[in-house]
Design a protein around this motif. Structure first.
Motif, mmCIF file in Angstrom:
data_model
loop_
_atom_site.group_PDB
_atom_site.id
_atom_site.type_symbol
_atom_site.label_atom_id
_atom_site.label_comp_id
_atom_site.label_asym_id
_atom_site.label_seq_id
_atom_site.Cartn_x
_atom_site.Cartn_y
_atom_site.Cartn_z
ATOM 1 N N LEU A 369 54.383 116.565 112.574
ATOM 2 C CA LEU A 369 54.639 115.151 112.123
ATOM 3 C C LEU A 369 54.681 115.164 110.639
ATOM 4 O O LEU A 369 55.782 114.673 110.059
ATOM 5 N N LEU A 428 56.330 112.247 119.132
ATOM 6 C CA LEU A 428 56.985 112.412 117.851
ATOM 7 C C LEU A 428 58.358 112.591 118.058
ATOM 8 O O LEU A 428 59.112 112.469 117.123
ATOM 9 N N ILE A 436 55.163 107.069 117.817
ATOM 10 C CA ILE A 436 54.387 107.729 116.790
ATOM 11 C C ILE A 436 52.890 107.287 116.744
ATOM 12 O O ILE A 436 51.886 108.238 116.750
#
Length: 675
Positions: A369, A428, A436
């Motif tokens: 991420l 993600l 998220i």
């Protein structure tokens, strides 16, 4: 505030503390006190590997004779219950936090993260100078250092997690190469730091109950590993991140290699080879990215904020994306680079399995991420649908099916990690705010639930020295408390509403369904993710039915003691967190909301700009106004040559972007890019 006001405000915490402290005292001593001396001749908890032919099981069970809680243990359970309720009251969103955010009175101490990282490293160095014969001192000192780190980390919650970086600390380290000590957190890394400081004392306490040899080395490994994991979560300099990434490998390699099971050497080497292969790819990507930035700006920099502006040529951009991402996929792990994980989990001691599952695997998901999506948003965006398909088929579905067929309960839990982390990666890859947020929350949820499962597996292994499901059956008749705790954690693992696993998986599935990045495949991906939930219920409830219900046919199980006070103290915080997160998810979601929205908006804008800027031969530099000022806070000052490097930028593109800055402008550009 008067004494009456204090009682009125904090009565839930007081009540929880009283309930925890009035447990029946019972008779005799707990199993953890059965051997008052520190016997160094005992092996590790996995000394016998997976063998199930020990003849002295009944005698061993008598040594663990079920006994009541001592006064100190009851006080400990009462404190855990009271502090949990007090924490919920304290963390609940209030006008005070909003006022502090509006006035800027955040009270950040820039050295707090340095203290959190340095404390366990200093503790590990201190352990080396302690006599190895003082086992109680070594254990107590290690627990004190880890406990102090957890208490210090709670200070992070005193600051509203607005967009941007907090508790930022920047020091020049190697100026000639542009390497800095740059650490900071945002609402995304906040909960992962707290998860690390929360899990480490529990894992250490559980380890000290079963491992009796080489205590000094064990204490050193636990403390050293803690410092390295915390450093990896907060490092914003790629060189610094790489150092912490590599340092994590050493103590885990040692823990598996010394205190592991029968095939511990094989498992340790497999872990080392896989991780090092990914690390070398990532290092190559870092070096190329730094070199490209130096050509553009005239100065070296390893800082994440500076390198985020670099747009590599299309081919190099794709290669660097895969160099970073493969390293992170190995750590997660994702199919097909997941095969090191089951061996590592099965052979590792209980404490090592807890840390590996609860914290170390999350560094892979977090790093994807932060770095893969942050540095290479173009490839991350264009490959989202393909990667999401791998996460579902190779993670969620494959992991669940393989877990279903396992006869070793610890290996089953290991493969369940592959499935659950497939959900995290799916959230993600979908790149939606809800996805998220759900992914970050699910990282914490998995750490709590799977950490508790590995502790519970260690409990039954300490009694029977086997993890074969076929060896058990009807355990609920002789171990009702253990069966209840196992069932609670099972419900959390399969996402039953009211437990921590539900809200994270729900947000990920909803984010997948509405994802623009997944396009026409979003519906198919959603169906696959929902099927994974059903499979998780099948394999987890199946093992519960086989182990705890039905006839008690094996005579070796007829006199097994129930959960001891030591084991209850280790499990109590995790069980409480199952319900705290499940019933009060807003506490966790609110503090990451601003950071997640900022990350999402920036990804949409920067990925679009990166695709426009990229060509086949030359690297280019995105202008600063592409990013929000909150994100660039702490970035290296522009060097000579940067202006010249940006002079070749297309003037019409610059005018089209405009000079608007700030998070509001970033969100507006995100909407324009979406249109």
């Amino acid at each position: 505030m008067s004494a009456l006001d204090l009682v009125t405000h904090y009565w839930p915490a007081l009540a929880a503390g009283v309930v925890g402290a009035i447990l029946p005292p019972g008779d005799g001593q707990g199993a953890d006190d059965a051997h008052p001396g520190d016997d160094d001749h005992h092996g590790s908890d996995d000394h016998h590997g997976g063998d199930d032919h020990h003849g002295g099981d009944d005698a061993h069970g008598e040594a663990h004779a079920a006994a009541g809680y001592s006064p100190w243990q009851r006080v400990g359970l009462g404190l855990i219950a009271a502090l949990t309720v007090l924490g919920v009251q304290w963390l609940w969103p209030s006008d005070v936090s909003a006022a502090a955010e509006a006035t800027g009175a955040t009270g950040e101490w820039s050295s707090l993260l340095n203290v959190l990282i340095g404390l366990p490293f200093v503790g590990a160095a201190a352990v080396l100078f302690m006599p190895r014969q003082l086992l109680s001192v070594l254990r107590g000192f290690t627990l004190a250092v880890l406990g102090a780190g957890f208490l210090a980390s709670l200070w992070l919650l005193s600051v509203p997690m607005t967009a941007g970086w907090h508790f930022q600390s920047i020091k020049e380290w190697i100026p000639s190469l542009g390497i800095r000590w740059h650490v900071a957190i945002d609402g995304i890394s906040l909960w992962l730091v707290l998860l690390t400081t929360f899990i480490a004392p529990i894992a250490a306490y559980a380890s000290f109950g079963s491992i009796k040899n080489r205590i000094k080395e064990l204490c050193f490994c636990l403390l050293f590993l803690q410092g390295a994991m915390l450093g990896a979560f907060v490092a914003l300099d790629l060189f610094l991140f790489f150092v912490f990434w590599e340092l994590m490998l050493v103590p885990m390699f040692v823990m598996i290699g010394i205190w592991g099971g029968v095939e511990k050497i094989k498992a340790a080497i497999k872990l080392f080879v896989y991780t090092m292969a990914g690390s070398m790819l990532m290092l190559a990507g870092i070096v190329y990215l730094v070199w490209a930035n130096q050509k553009l700006t005239g100065a070296y920099s390893f800082d994440y904020l500076a390198l985020s502006r670099v747009v590599l040529p299309r081919g190099a951009q794709m290669l660097c994306f895969w160099a970073f991402s493969i390293a992170f996929f190995i750590k997660v792990p994702m199919w097909p680079v997941h095969t090191w994980l089951p061996d590592a989990h099965v052979q590792a001691p209980t404490g090592g399995s807890v840390i590996l599952a609860a914290v170390m695997l999350k560094i892979g998901t977090y790093a994807y991420l932060r770095f893969s999506m942050g540095l290479f948003p173009g490839p991350a965006s264009s490959l989202s649908a393909n990667l999401a398909g791998i996460a579902i088929l190779g993670g969620v579905i494959y992991g669940a099916l393989v877990a279903w067929k396992q006869s070793d309960v610890k290996r089953l839990v290991a493969y369940s990690s592959v499935a659950h982390l497939g959900y995290v990666m799916l959230g993600l890859f979908g790149v939606t705010p809800s996805g998220i947020q759900g992914a970050v929350l699910q990282m914490v949820n998995h750490g709590v639930s799977t950490g508790a499962l590995f502790l519970l597996v260690g409990v039954i292994y300490d009694r029977r020295h086997t993890r074969q499901v076929s060896e058990f059956g009807g355990l609920a008749k002789v171990m009702p408390v253990y069966a209840t705790l196992f069932l609670i954690v099972t419900f959390a693992s399969i996402g039953v509403p009211g437990t921590n696993g539900f809200i994270g998986e729900f947000m990920i599935i909803m984010g997948t369904y509405v994802s623009e990045r997944l396009g026409t495949f979003s519906g198919i991906h959603t169906i696959g993710a929902a099927a994974g939930v059903i499979l998780a219920a099948i394999y987890m409830l199946s093992v519960v039915q086989k182990m705890f219900f039905g006839p008690l046919t094996n005579p070796k199980n007829k006199h097994l003691p129930d959960v001891t006070p030591r084991e209850a103290l280790a499990l109590a915080p995790l069980i409480l967190m199952v319900f705290v997160i499940g019933l009060f998810p807003a506490i966790f979601l609110d503090r990451m909301k601003e950071s997640v929205l900022s990350t999402y908006n920036q990804f949409k804008v920067v990925s679009g700009q990166a695709i426009l800027f990229a060509d086949d031969r030359n690297a280019k530099l995105l202008p600063e106004d592409t990013f929000s000022p909150a994100f660039l806070k702490g970035a290296p000052a522009p060097r000579s040559g940067e202006g010249a490097a940006g002079a070749g930028e297309d003037e019409q593109a610059r005018r089209d972007r405009g000079a608007r800055r700030g998070d509001g402008a970033l969100a507006a550009r995100a909407e324009e890019a979406a249109r």
